[in-house]
Structure formats: C-alpha cells, structure tokens
Design a protein around this motif. Structure first.
Motif, PDB file in Angstrom:
ATOM      1  N   ARG A   1       0.796  -1.206   0.000  1.00 44.95           N
ATOM      2  CA  ARG A   1       0.000   0.000   0.000  1.00 44.95           C
ATOM      3  C   ARG A   1       0.836   1.266   0.000  1.00 44.95           C
ATOM      4  O   ARG A   1       0.289   2.353   0.070  1.00 44.95           O
ATOM      5  N   ILE A   2       2.165   1.122  -0.018  1.00 42.41           N
ATOM      6  CA  ILE A   2       2.994   2.315  -0.024  1.00 42.41           C
ATOM      7  C   ILE A   2       2.725   3.099  -1.295  1.00 42.41           C
ATOM      8  O   ILE A   2       2.770   2.579  -2.390  1.00 42.41           O
ATOM      9  N   SER A   3       2.439   4.411  -1.151  1.00 42.76           N
ATOM     10  CA  SER A   3       1.986   5.177  -2.301  1.00 42.76           C
ATOM     11  C   SER A   3       3.098   5.509  -3.269  1.00 42.76           C
ATOM     12  O   SER A   3       2.865   5.606  -4.459  1.00 42.76           O
ATOM     13  N   PHE A   4       4.318   5.717  -2.772  1.00 37.89           N
ATOM     14  CA  PHE A   4       5.376   6.071  -3.706  1.00 37.89           C
ATOM     15  C   PHE A   4       6.715   5.489  -3.336  1.00 37.89           C
ATOM     16  O   PHE A   4       7.671   5.621  -4.058  1.00 37.89           O
ATOM     17  N   HIS A   5       6.788   4.763  -2.232  1.00 37.25           N
ATOM     18  CA  HIS A   5       8.090   4.278  -1.788  1.00 37.25           C
ATOM     19  C   HIS A   5       8.434   2.899  -2.294  1.00 37.25           C
ATOM     20  O   HIS A   5       9.565   2.519  -2.221  1.00 37.25           O
ATOM     21  N   GLY A   6       7.503   2.119  -2.754  1.00 37.53           N
ATOM     22  CA  GLY A   6       7.889   0.744  -3.009  1.00 37.53           C
ATOM     23  C   GLY A   6       7.589   0.281  -4.400  1.00 37.53           C
ATOM     24  O   GLY A   6       6.476   0.370  -4.845  1.00 37.53           O
ATOM     25  N   PHE A   7       8.563  -0.239  -5.087  1.00 37.41           N
ATOM     26  CA  PHE A   7       8.344  -0.771  -6.411  1.00 37.41           C
ATOM     27  C   PHE A   7       9.011  -2.120  -6.526  1.00 37.41           C
ATOM     28  O   PHE A   7       9.832  -2.347  -7.389  1.00 37.41           O
ATOM     29  N   ILE A   8       8.691  -3.036  -5.635  1.00 34.60           N
ATOM     30  CA  ILE A   8       9.246  -4.376  -5.718  1.00 34.60           C
ATOM     31  C   ILE A   8       8.119  -5.371  -5.802  1.00 34.60           C
ATOM     32  O   ILE A   8       7.040  -5.153  -5.269  1.00 34.60           O
ATOM     33  N   PHE A   9       8.334  -6.470  -6.499  1.00 35.66           N
ATOM     34  CA  PHE A   9       7.297  -7.473  -6.686  1.00 35.66           C
ATOM     35  C   PHE A   9       7.041  -8.220  -5.390  1.00 35.66           C
ATOM     36  O   PHE A   9       7.961  -8.660  -4.715  1.00 35.66           O
TER      37      PHE A   9
ATOM     38  N   ASN B   1      11.936 -11.320  -3.646  1.00 32.60           N
ATOM     39  CA  ASN B   1      12.264 -12.555  -4.357  1.00 32.60           C
ATOM     40  C   ASN B   1      11.385 -13.697  -3.860  1.00 32.60           C
ATOM     41  O   ASN B   1      11.047 -13.776  -2.676  1.00 32.60           O
ATOM     42  N   LEU B   2      11.045 -14.577  -4.764  1.00 29.11           N
ATOM     43  CA  LEU B   2      10.189 -15.699  -4.424  1.00 29.11           C
ATOM     44  C   LEU B   2      10.823 -16.537  -3.318  1.00 29.11           C
ATOM     45  O   LEU B   2      11.994 -16.897  -3.390  1.00 29.11           O
ATOM     46  N   GLY B   3      10.031 -16.829  -2.288  1.00 33.93           N
ATOM     47  CA  GLY B   3      10.507 -17.655  -1.201  1.00 33.93           C
ATOM     48  C   GLY B   3      11.143 -16.915  -0.057  1.00 33.93           C
ATOM     49  O   GLY B   3      11.527 -17.533   0.934  1.00 33.93           O
TER      50      GLY B   3
ATOM     51  N   SER C   1      10.049 -23.692   4.826  1.00 28.08           N
ATOM     52  CA  SER C   1      10.759 -24.168   3.639  1.00 28.08           C
ATOM     53  C   SER C   1      11.881 -23.234   3.220  1.00 28.08           C
ATOM     54  O   SER C   1      12.552 -23.470   2.236  1.00 28.08           O
ATOM     55  N   ILE C   2      12.085 -22.158   3.956  1.00 24.73           N
ATOM     56  CA  ILE C   2      13.058 -21.140   3.587  1.00 24.73           C
ATOM     57  C   ILE C   2      14.393 -21.443   4.248  1.00 24.73           C
ATOM     58  O   ILE C   2      14.467 -21.676   5.445  1.00 24.73           O
ATOM     59  N   THR C   3      15.429 -21.405   3.473  1.00 24.25           N
ATOM     60  CA  THR C   3      16.779 -21.568   4.029  1.00 24.25           C
ATOM     61  C   THR C   3      17.668 -20.468   3.475  1.00 24.25           C
ATOM     62  O   THR C   3      18.487 -20.693   2.586  1.00 24.25           O
ATOM     63  N   PRO C   4      17.469 -19.216   3.957  1.00 23.04           N
ATOM     64  CA  PRO C   4      18.266 -18.119   3.430  1.00 23.04           C
ATOM     65  C   PRO C   4      19.733 -18.299   3.754  1.00 23.04           C
ATOM     66  O   PRO C   4      20.096 -18.748   4.837  1.00 23.04           O
ATOM     67  N   LYS C   5      20.567 -17.923   2.794  1.00 27.70           N
ATOM     68  CA  LYS C   5      22.006 -18.034   2.999  1.00 27.70           C
ATOM     69  C   LYS C   5      22.537 -16.769   3.638  1.00 27.70           C
ATOM     70  O   LYS C   5      22.122 -15.675   3.295  1.00 27.70           O
ATOM     71  N   PRO C   6      23.460 -16.905   4.577  1.00 30.33           N
ATOM     72  CA  PRO C   6      24.073 -15.700   5.120  1.00 30.33           C
ATOM     73  C   PRO C   6      24.866 -14.976   4.051  1.00 30.33           C
ATOM     74  O   PRO C   6      25.310 -15.576   3.066  1.00 30.33           O
TER      75      PRO C   6
ATOM     76  N   ASP D   1      15.584  -4.320  -0.826  1.00 26.71           N
ATOM     77  CA  ASP D   1      14.960  -4.633  -2.110  1.00 26.71           C
ATOM     78  C   ASP D   1      15.990  -4.739  -3.227  1.00 26.71           C
ATOM     79  O   ASP D   1      17.190  -4.584  -3.003  1.00 26.71           O
ATOM     80  N   GLY D   2      15.488  -4.996  -4.426  1.00 26.92           N
ATOM     81  CA  GLY D   2      16.342  -5.335  -5.555  1.00 26.92           C
ATOM     82  C   GLY D   2      17.359  -4.289  -5.943  1.00 26.92           C
ATOM     83  O   GLY D   2      18.379  -4.613  -6.560  1.00 26.92           O
ATOM     84  N   ARG D   3      17.135  -3.044  -5.603  1.00 26.50           N
ATOM     85  CA  ARG D   3      18.107  -2.003  -5.936  1.00 26.50           C
ATOM     86  C   ARG D   3      19.409  -2.164  -5.160  1.00 26.50           C
ATOM     87  O   ARG D   3      20.441  -1.620  -5.537  1.00 26.50           O
ATOM     88  N   TYR D   4      19.338  -2.883  -4.033  1.00 27.30           N
ATOM     89  CA  TYR D   4      20.459  -2.894  -3.097  1.00 27.30           C
ATOM     90  C   TYR D   4      21.070  -4.267  -2.859  1.00 27.30           C
ATOM     91  O   TYR D   4      21.926  -4.408  -1.990  1.00 27.30           O
ATOM     92  N   PHE D   5      20.631  -5.284  -3.601  1.00 31.21           N
ATOM     93  CA  PHE D   5      21.138  -6.628  -3.331  1.00 31.21           C
ATOM     94  C   PHE D   5      22.665  -6.684  -3.405  1.00 31.21           C
ATOM     95  O   PHE D   5      23.336  -7.203  -2.506  1.00 31.21           O
TER      96      PHE D   5
END
Length: 681
Positions: A17-25, A141-143, A35-40, A119-123
């Motif tokens: 619902r962010i009006s202008f701050h967020g543009f990530i899927f 990202n999915l998952g 089921s998530i196993t994020p890597k450090p 988000d994706g701009r900063y990965f």
C-alpha cells in the motif's frame, strides 16, 4: 534517480500500500517459512572477510535482558521519526548497526541471529557491506519471508519483540503487531530509549541545528494564510478540529519554510499541529532566526519545543479534540499516546460529543470528545499538484541544471579522450563544481550515482573515495544526479560510452530508450493512476525477456524532496492516486546486468492537459510536458530498432534541448551541445 522501494520492509501488506516508496514485486501467495533456508551474506560475497565477532551486535544483545527492556528481539528500520527517506546522520541507526548504507532496509536482531531485508536495488550493495554475521534477505524474491514471518518461524512462541514506536508509522506497527500475534508474540513499544542509541553513545553525530529560511512567495506561489485556510476547511469538512503533521516536506510546504537538517532535502525536523483557531510548530528554537520568528508570528504560528509533541497530543485529547491522523505517516508513538490519553480523560476512546461552537473566523469548532479521524493527509495531494509559480521555478532550474550538465559532459569527454585517469568520485566532485556555479544552487538532491562498468548494475551505487573505480573508456558509464535550487528540484540520468559499445549494449540501451519515449508520449484519461502507464516503459524490454527491478516514475517536489508522493508510476498496482494536472513525475526505465553494466535514461515530466480530437465519456485526457533537457547519446542507439516516429521524437527532443539550453552556454560547452543535438538519420 530511480524510483525508491520500500523504506519499511517489515510487512508485505504494508509494502503493497505504499503510495510512492515501493516498487518491488510481492508474491500473492503466503510463503511458508519452514521451507526457507536463506544463505548468510558471507556465502554470497566474493572474497568475504574472515568471520569476526560483531561487537555492536554483542552490545545490543546485552541490553535485551536488562530490566528496562526485557525483550527477545529488536527491529531497526531505516527511517527517522517522520518516516523520511533521507535522514540526518544521527538517525542512521540501521546503517550503524548493520554496516549497510542503502536508504531502504530493515534490520532484525534476535539473541542469536541478525538479518537484514532490502529490495532489488540494493542486493549487490548489501552483499558487499554486510559482514558474515548477517543474513541478507532479498525482499521481493520468491521464497523470501517478511520480517514478521521470519520472526514467527525463528522465535519461540510468546517472545517479546521490541521497537522504537517513533520509527514506525501507526499502520506499520498495527500490521506488525497483528502478524506477530499468530505466534503469541508481544510487540513492545520502547518509548524512552532507542537501543541503538544506547550503544552508539558519544560517537553518535549530534542532531542538526542549522537555521531555517523563508521560501519566497514568488517561488511558493501561495502564502501561508491561504494554505492554512485550505487546511482548516478540510478539517471542518472531515469533522475534525486538529491535525498532527509529521512529514517534513508537508510542514515545509505548508509554512513556506526550508531547512537543511537532512542531506539533499531542504527540510527541518519539526512537527506541526494545526487547529481551527491556532497552529503550533514544534521545533528546536535554535534554528529560528529573528527574521523567521517575525514571519511565523505574522503567519499565526506559535513555537513549541520539538520534544513536547507527545504532551501536546495528550493535551488535545484532554480537551476533546477530534484529531486528524494520517496513520500511514504519523508515528505509532503519537497515535498510541492519543489513544491512551483518550482512555484516561474520556473513559474510552471514540466517545464523541457533537457539540459545536462557531469560532471568530466563522468556522465551526469540531470538538467532539476525542475521536480520531484516520485519513490521508490533505497536504500530500495539495503539495503534489504544482501551481504556476512552482512549475515556472521547476522549468527555470532545470534549464540552468542542463547548462551545468553540458559543461560537465564537455569536461569529462575531453579528459577521457586525452587519456586522463579519473575516478567515479572525481566526476562527482567536478559535477558539483559546475552545478554550484549556477544561480540559486543550494545542494545536490541525492548522492550522485557515478558508476563505471559493473558498478552501474548496483542500482543505488554510491562511489566512495577509497574504494571507487576509475572511469573505464571501454565500458558504459551511468550518471544519475540532481540538484536542489532555490526555485526547483532536478533529477536526471544519462548513460554513455566513451569508446565503442557492443551491439548488445546498443540493443539494451535502445530498448530502454523506446520505453522512455513511449511513456513520454503517453496520453491517458483523467483520474487514472500511474500504474496503468508502467507497462509503456517496459514493453520493448519485455519483448526480448528483459526487465528492471525498480519503478518507472516517482513524484518530485518543487524545491523540496526529490522523491515525493502520493503519485507514482510503478508495476505495483496498490497506489490508486490519479495523475493530476501539475504533478511532476520521473520517467526512468532501465536495464541492469549484474557484474556487467547498468543503463538508465531519466527525465522529469509534468502532467498537462492533452488536446485530443475526442473526449470519450465526456472526460478530459492528460499527457506529459518535459522538464529535463539534456542530450541522449546517439552513439548508443541502434536505429534499426527504432520506428520513424521514435526517430522523430529523438530529433525533436534534441532540437528542443538546443533551443532551450544553448543560450545559457558559450565556448566548448556550446559546441558540445550542438554536436550532441544535431539531427540523426
């Protein structure tokens, strides 16, 4: 500057619902954390350093068990108490604790884990900056779980999760509280102490105290009494008797004031309470000059200490004020204080007394027994729709800015062609020098993104003196920059090649250009939101299976924040704010190949009426007018991909650039402008 993503990464529903701050899927299905196993981050970085104890995390965790806090985890967002994108150094708590300096992200620290969402701009940037003790969560990202999903998965049921309630909007805190309740966790508001400040201590920068200034009426276009009259009429219509304004750019716009508390944004740290018959500005009085004091007095504004905002909220509740609160921006501390005071003084929040009295100005007093009105701030939309004076200032500042950029590109190309070895920071410094010579220059509008080669793929790359790259003549160079002038705000991106680009780079650049042209030429019905236009900018890239991870357009303030809402142009369809006549937006499609190059082409536009031969449904149609006039490098264009109409657009644009900017130049810069705006094909 590319559209920003979420500054508050702790709630999926909040992000949507962010009006202008967020543009990530955001995936529509709920993710199962089991089921998530994020890597450090240490497993994702190349040449990662040897794991070392993180003394900041150790010190922070030691505070968890003290009697004053007694928590099991702590959430550290990016923003300050005003939900700002850009913040003063003393409030950069998430950067301090994590080492990650990007503008968007949320850190979560438990007794044995530390994770950061961005988000994706900063990965890529986060991979480089986080130490091995941190887990990088690639939001969108999915998952990848949200912060609340992750906490529900890793924390024992019934845990206590601490937050600083000043740093979370009311909505965000409510959603976080609800999400955590699934595992019976308790969200704990720590009013009196920010835990990061407790360990930062004496090394923490001091709060800013620079003087504020009056924004001249010839640039503002509307005086303060007129703006306050508009706001009070809105209060009356909503059945409210007072509003708490906490967004810094809204306060600056409403009072025609400008400050320098926040890098790149001409705002000052303050709160504003406007009632039907009075208004109070909560600010450090060290920032108030005698001139500004007289101005505020003449405008009917009383001064109060910055720290006294919560007692004022309690006082408003005690006298039965119907308080207008924008729960998407006002902090949880303010709304929680108001609700608590309502319970204290009225027995229960929401009991309304409809007795009204007519004030001397003829407006009915809406005192109604401590009932809150939860609505979007009326100032946000009013600020976004620029008046004629504001648009004139934007036009003038953009032309002066274009002249500075022409001088810069002339200098840079000459240096590169003569074999000079220049760093990305050298380019940043020289561009600032050229801009600072322009009339009315105040500051940059964000940290300049000067990125050679692979650094261009780091969407919010910031070159640092001791670690930046040299500008490679054989690689793409991306420059995203902007300035604050006394009469306007600029933001422009150009991508160039000093040698011979590859055919693939030319195709990518050309498809980005096609998207830029398509959006620039878009005609759309009035009252349509920006998300319906986003596909215009992506279509050419989509045809060959390419895309980009940021939004296509953000709002821009008039001599104010370079990113402003509520409008946007994004693939995220949650923002239903219509694009209205006078709004300013960016047009900035791009394409990025990790560890290779980045491409972005950005102009600013303002919404204007379109002269269409038909008016289906009896409604009007809108289009865009350009504000930015800087050449687009022809060398990077594959003309075989362009239609005749697209070539005409490019030639027409360059004709406008020459006609508007050449009178401001002479010598080599004027020749450079001519060389780069001559008709093509």
């Amino acid at each position: 500057m590319e559209c920003l993503s979420a500054t508050k990464m702790f709630s999926q529903s909040y992000l949507q619902r962010i009006s202008f701050h967020g543009f990530i899927f955001i995936p529509t299905r709920k993710i199962s954390c089991s089921s998530i196993t994020p890597k450090p981050s240490s497993q994702l970085q190349r040449n990662s350093p040897i794991s070392q104890p993180d003394h900041k995390l150790t010190a922070l965790r030691q505070l968890f068990s003290t009697p004053n806090f007694n928590i099991d985890a702590y959430i550290i967002p990016s923003q300050d108490a005003h939900q700002s994108e850009f913040i003063a150094d003393c409030y950069a708590r998430r950067s301090y604790i994590s080492g990650f300096t990007g503008s968007a992200g949320t850190a979560v620290v438990t007794k044995d884990k530390a994770a950061l969402w961005t988000d994706g701009r900063y990965f890529l940037q986060a991979e480089q900056q986080l130490t091995s003790g941190w887990i990088l969560m690639r939001a969108g990202n999915l998952g990848v779980p949200t912060t609340s999903e992750w906490l529900n998965n890793v924390m024992a049921p019934g845990s206590r999760i601490g937050i600083d309630p000043f740093l979370f909007s009311s909505n965000a805190a409510d959603e976080l509280k609800e999400a955590l309740s699934e595992k019976n966790h308790k969200l704990v508001f720590l009013y009196d102490n920010n835990l990061v400040d407790e360990i930062w201590k004496l090394s923490r920068p001091k709060p800013p105290k620079k003087h504020i200034r009056v924004h001249d009426l010839k640039y503002a276009g509307l005086d303060v009494p007129s703006k306050l009259s508009f706001l009070r009429a809105e209060l009356n219509d909503a059945g409210s008797s007072a509003i708490v304004v906490s967004m810094l750019d809204e306060i600056a716009w409403l009072l025609n004031l400008r400050g320098s508390d926040v890098p790149h944004s001409p705002v000052m740290y303050a709160y504003l309470v406007v009632e039907i018959d009075e208004a109070k500005l909560f600010i450090d009085d060290a920032k108030i000059t005698p001139e500004v004091m007289r101005y505020l007095k003449n405008s009917g504004i009383d001064l109060r200490p910055y720290e006294s905002i919560l007692p004022e909220v309690e006082s408003l509740a005690a006298k039965g004020a119907c308080l207008w609160l924008d729960s998407s921006s006002v902090s949880a501390a303010i709304t929680d204080t108001y609700k608590g005071a309502c319970n204290k003084y009225m027995g229960t929040a929401g009991v309304a007394s409809k007795n009204k009295r007519v004030l001397p100005n003829g407006i009915e007093d809406q005192s109604c027994g401590s009932t809150a009105v939860y609505k979007s701030s009326p100032i946000s939309l009013a600020k976004a729709v620029k008046n004629e004076a504001e648009l004139q200032g934007m036009c003038g500042s953009h032309l002066r800015d274009a002249a500075a950029l022409a001088q810069f590109w002339t200098w840079l190309e000459n240096k590169i062609s003569n074999g000079a070895i220049l760093t990305e920071v050298d380019a940043v410094d020289k561009l600032l020098e050229f801009r600072s010579r322009q009339d009315g220059f105040v500051d940059t509008s964000f940290d300049t993104i000067s990125a050679s080669g692979a650094n261009g793929a780091i969407i919010h790359y910031k070159p640092e003196p001791n670690s930046c790259s040299t500008i490679d003549p054989e690689k793409l160079f991306l420059l995203d920059s902007g300035a604050q002038y006394i009469d306007g705000t600029t933001d422009v991106t150009r991508t160039v090649h000093f040698g011979e680009p590859s055919s693939w780079q030319k195709e990518c650049f050309t498809r980005v250009l096609q998207g830029h042209i398509a959006l620039d030429q878009a005609i759309f019905p009035e009252n349509y939101p920006g998300f319906v236009l986003d596909a215009f900018a992506r279509s050419s890239l989509w045809k060959i299976g390419l895309d980009y991870r940021h939004g296509t357009g953000h709002g821009v303030g008039a001599a104010l924040n370079v990113h402003e809402g509520p409008q946007s142009i994004s693939f995220r369809f949650g923002n239903m704010t219509p694009l209205l006549k006078g709004m300013v937006v960016s047009n900035e499609p791009g394409y990025y190949e990790d560890h290779a190059f980045g491409i972005r082409i950005e102009n600013l536009l303002y919404v204007k009426e379109a002269d269409t031969p038909n008016r289906f449904g009896g409604i009007g149609y809108f289009g865009f007018e350009k504000l930015t006039f800087v050449p687009i490098q022809i060398k990077l264009v594959d003309f075989s991909l362009l239609s005749a109409a697209e070539i005409d657009w490019l030639n027409g644009y360059h004709k406008q650039v020459w006609e508007k900017v050449s009178p401001l130049l002479d010598g080599a810069a004027r020749q450079w402008l001519w060389d780069n705006t001559r008709p093509s094909r």
